[in-house]
Write a protein that holds these residues in place. Structure first.
Motif, PDB file in Angstrom:
ATOM      1  N   GLY A 181     -26.366  23.620 -21.361  1.00  0.00           N
ATOM      2  CA  GLY A 181     -25.431  24.737 -21.507  1.00  0.00           C
ATOM      3  C   GLY A 181     -24.832  24.808 -22.896  1.00  0.00           C
ATOM      4  O   GLY A 181     -24.727  25.888 -23.483  1.00  0.00           O
ATOM      5  N   GLY A 217     -25.202  27.794 -25.606  1.00  0.00           N
ATOM      6  CA  GLY A 217     -24.036  28.395 -26.259  1.00  0.00           C
ATOM      7  C   GLY A 217     -24.200  28.417 -27.768  1.00  0.00           C
ATOM      8  O   GLY A 217     -23.931  29.420 -28.426  1.00  0.00           O
ATOM      9  N   GLN A 244     -24.603  31.755 -30.056  1.00  0.00           N
ATOM     10  CA  GLN A 244     -23.592  31.906 -31.111  1.00  0.00           C
ATOM     11  C   GLN A 244     -24.244  32.284 -32.436  1.00  0.00           C
ATOM     12  O   GLN A 244     -23.730  33.095 -33.196  1.00  0.00           O
ATOM     13  CB  GLN A 244     -22.829  30.580 -31.257  1.00  0.00           C
ATOM     14  CG  GLN A 244     -21.728  30.603 -32.291  1.00  0.00           C
ATOM     15  CD  GLN A 244     -20.396  30.907 -31.623  1.00  0.00           C
ATOM     16  OE1 GLN A 244     -20.316  31.069 -30.413  1.00  0.00           O
ATOM     17  NE2 GLN A 244     -19.357  31.003 -32.416  1.00  0.00           N
ATOM     18  N   PRO A 301     -20.039  34.441 -26.028  1.00  0.00           N
ATOM     19  CA  PRO A 301     -19.802  33.027 -25.763  1.00  0.00           C
ATOM     20  C   PRO A 301     -18.392  32.607 -26.182  1.00  0.00           C
ATOM     21  O   PRO A 301     -17.667  33.376 -26.799  1.00  0.00           O
ATOM     22  CB  PRO A 301     -20.840  32.339 -26.641  1.00  0.00           C
ATOM     23  CG  PRO A 301     -21.028  33.257 -27.794  1.00  0.00           C
ATOM     24  CD  PRO A 301     -20.684  34.650 -27.325  1.00  0.00           C
ATOM     25  N   ASN A 305     -22.144  32.568 -20.354  1.00  0.00           N
ATOM     26  CA  ASN A 305     -21.810  31.251 -20.884  1.00  0.00           C
ATOM     27  C   ASN A 305     -21.205  30.363 -19.791  1.00  0.00           C
ATOM     28  O   ASN A 305     -21.661  29.248 -19.534  1.00  0.00           O
ATOM     29  CB  ASN A 305     -20.832  31.420 -22.045  1.00  0.00           C
ATOM     30  CG  ASN A 305     -20.672  30.150 -22.844  1.00  0.00           C
ATOM     31  OD1 ASN A 305     -21.656  29.589 -23.315  1.00  0.00           O
ATOM     32  ND2 ASN A 305     -19.442  29.686 -22.973  1.00  0.00           N
ATOM     33  N   ARG A 306     -20.194  30.922 -19.111  1.00  0.00           N
ATOM     34  CA  ARG A 306     -19.536  30.170 -18.045  1.00  0.00           C
ATOM     35  C   ARG A 306     -20.487  29.905 -16.879  1.00  0.00           C
ATOM     36  O   ARG A 306     -20.509  28.825 -16.301  1.00  0.00           O
ATOM     37  CB  ARG A 306     -18.307  30.943 -17.565  1.00  0.00           C
ATOM     38  CG  ARG A 306     -17.553  30.237 -16.471  1.00  0.00           C
ATOM     39  CD  ARG A 306     -16.376  31.041 -16.020  1.00  0.00           C
ATOM     40  NE  ARG A 306     -15.316  31.058 -17.017  1.00  0.00           N
ATOM     41  CZ  ARG A 306     -14.248  31.822 -16.916  1.00  0.00           C
ATOM     42  NH1 ARG A 306     -14.110  32.632 -15.904  1.00  0.00           N
ATOM     43  NH2 ARG A 306     -13.301  31.776 -17.837  1.00  0.00           N
ATOM     44  N   VAL A 338     -22.986  27.149 -18.237  1.00  0.00           N
ATOM     45  CA  VAL A 338     -22.416  25.845 -18.573  1.00  0.00           C
ATOM     46  C   VAL A 338     -21.700  25.224 -17.385  1.00  0.00           C
ATOM     47  O   VAL A 338     -21.774  24.030 -17.160  1.00  0.00           O
ATOM     48  CB  VAL A 338     -21.445  25.968 -19.772  1.00  0.00           C
ATOM     49  CG1 VAL A 338     -20.816  24.629 -20.089  1.00  0.00           C
ATOM     50  CG2 VAL A 338     -22.178  26.511 -20.981  1.00  0.00           C
TER      51      VAL A 338
END
Lengths: 175, 190
Positions: free
Chosen positions: B60, B64, B68, B100, B136-137, B140
């Protein structure tokens, strides 16, 4: 669980190749450094947050929790879970372990969907720490007013989907 | 997840202190209130949870980092700031989904967009998307902890929510139930 792992690392590989094609090795290195910095920041915090989540879950009256937002509580349980979610403190490091423990304690899947959505949109700690200082309380009020129906809607949709499709989605047995 | 931009390796930050304190206090409370069995059960569960989560968390974080550097924050700001209407809401939802980072990166962006003339309802959509269907959440945290089945279910039922919250916000603004201008005195802490 193994499929999650395969999926995640396949995505890493795919994005890595895309990066290699667009920005070459430098882009890859920069991305890796970013991930490394994030990881460095988590070294202490994450294990401590996980520990706090595990201990707090042992302290939570799980039976009460399971009964109040259990699989048979229906719409009332979804509404309660929506509100409870807003009061789960902290970021994802705290909330996801807590949600997992509550789920394993016997809460229903649609209720957990409502709980997580409630935590996502209400997140009172984030409103106080970031949103209000930066955007002003009027913006926060507008966003909260526009969002207050979302957790119950998500919970109800999840209830509908799990009822229609009839695929039992259960927690992985960690313990 | 703030304070993670320190370049000079590891630092014990105030946030670390808070989490350490929280772990110690809750651990002690668990031992005293719930007893030794509950304490040991929590520790055993913790170890298994860590083993399960860590390989996916590593993936994760890498994802990210890659996103990014593949999507620039400036281009996000440009596209969102210049759009409005239905397109603005849909775009804001989509961008919020892939944006992100934690609140310390997204709120400065939202504030900047607001000052640049973005509609408040567009920003409501953006924030709802970022919190509710943020990839992202999802990648991850949610998939590692809750499993793919749950994550997919929650993601699918949440897809209409960003648009819905933006429409409700727009309705509230149009009905003059809430009317206001962006305030520039709330300085962005970027």
């Amino acid at each position: 669980m193994i499929w999650s792992l395969v999926f995640m690392w396949t995505l890493v590989l795919a994005l890595g190749l895309l990066m290699l094609q667009r920005k070459g090795g430098e882009g890859l290195a920069a991305s890796g450094q970013y991930a490394g910095r994030q990881a460095t920041g988590l070294i202490i915090r994450l294990p401590m947050a996980l520990a706090a989540g595990a201990f707090l879950a042992e302290l939570l009256p799980e039976a009460v929790m399971a009964n109040s937002i259990g699989p048979d509580t229906g719409i009332a349980g979804i509404l309660l879970a929506s509100v409870l979610g807003g009061f789960i403190p902290g970021g994802p490091m705290i909330s996801f372990p807590m949600a997992l423990f509550i789920w394993q304690g016997g809460a229903g899947t649609p209720q957990i969907v409502a709980l997580m959505t409630g935590w996502s949109v209400f997140a009172f700690h984030r409103v106080l720490a970031y949103e209000t200082p930066m955007m002003g309380w009027r913006f926060s009020a507008l966003r909260l007013a526009a969002s207050c129906l979302l957790p119950p809607i998500a919970g109800l949709l999840a209830l509908g989907v799990t009822t229609l499709v009839d695929i039992p989605i259960t927690t992985t047995e960690v313990f | 997840m703030s304070d993670t931009k320190s370049k000079a390796g590891f630092r014990f930050t105030r946030t670390d202190m808070v989490f350490t304190g929280l772990a110690l206090v809750s651990g002690l409370a668990c031992l005293v209130v719930a007893g030794q069995d509950a304490f040991m059960r929590a520790v055993a569960g913790l170890v298994e949870l860590a083993l399960m989560v860590l390989p996916q968390l590593a993936a994760g974080l890498l994802i990210g980092g890659l996103i990014q550097h593949l999507v620039s924050r400036e281009s996000i700001a440009r596209v969102l700031g210049s759009q409005s209407g239905w397109r603005g809401l849909v775009l804001a939802s989509g961008i919020g989904m892939v944006c992100p980072g934690g609140p310390f990166t997204s709120f400065p962006l939202v504030h900047a967009l607001w000052l640049a003339g973005a509609d408040a309802s567009v920003l409501v959509s953006f924030l709802t998307a970022w919190t509710v269907i943020g990839l992202n959440r999802l990648l991850v945290w949610e998939i590692p902890f809750m499993g793919t089945d749950f994550a997919v279910l929650r993601f699918i039922v949440s897809l209409p929510l960003p648009l819905l919250s933006g429409l409700i916000a727009r309705w509230l603004l149009a009905k003059s139930i809430m009317r206001f201008e962006p305030s520039s005195q709330n300085g962005a802490r970027s």
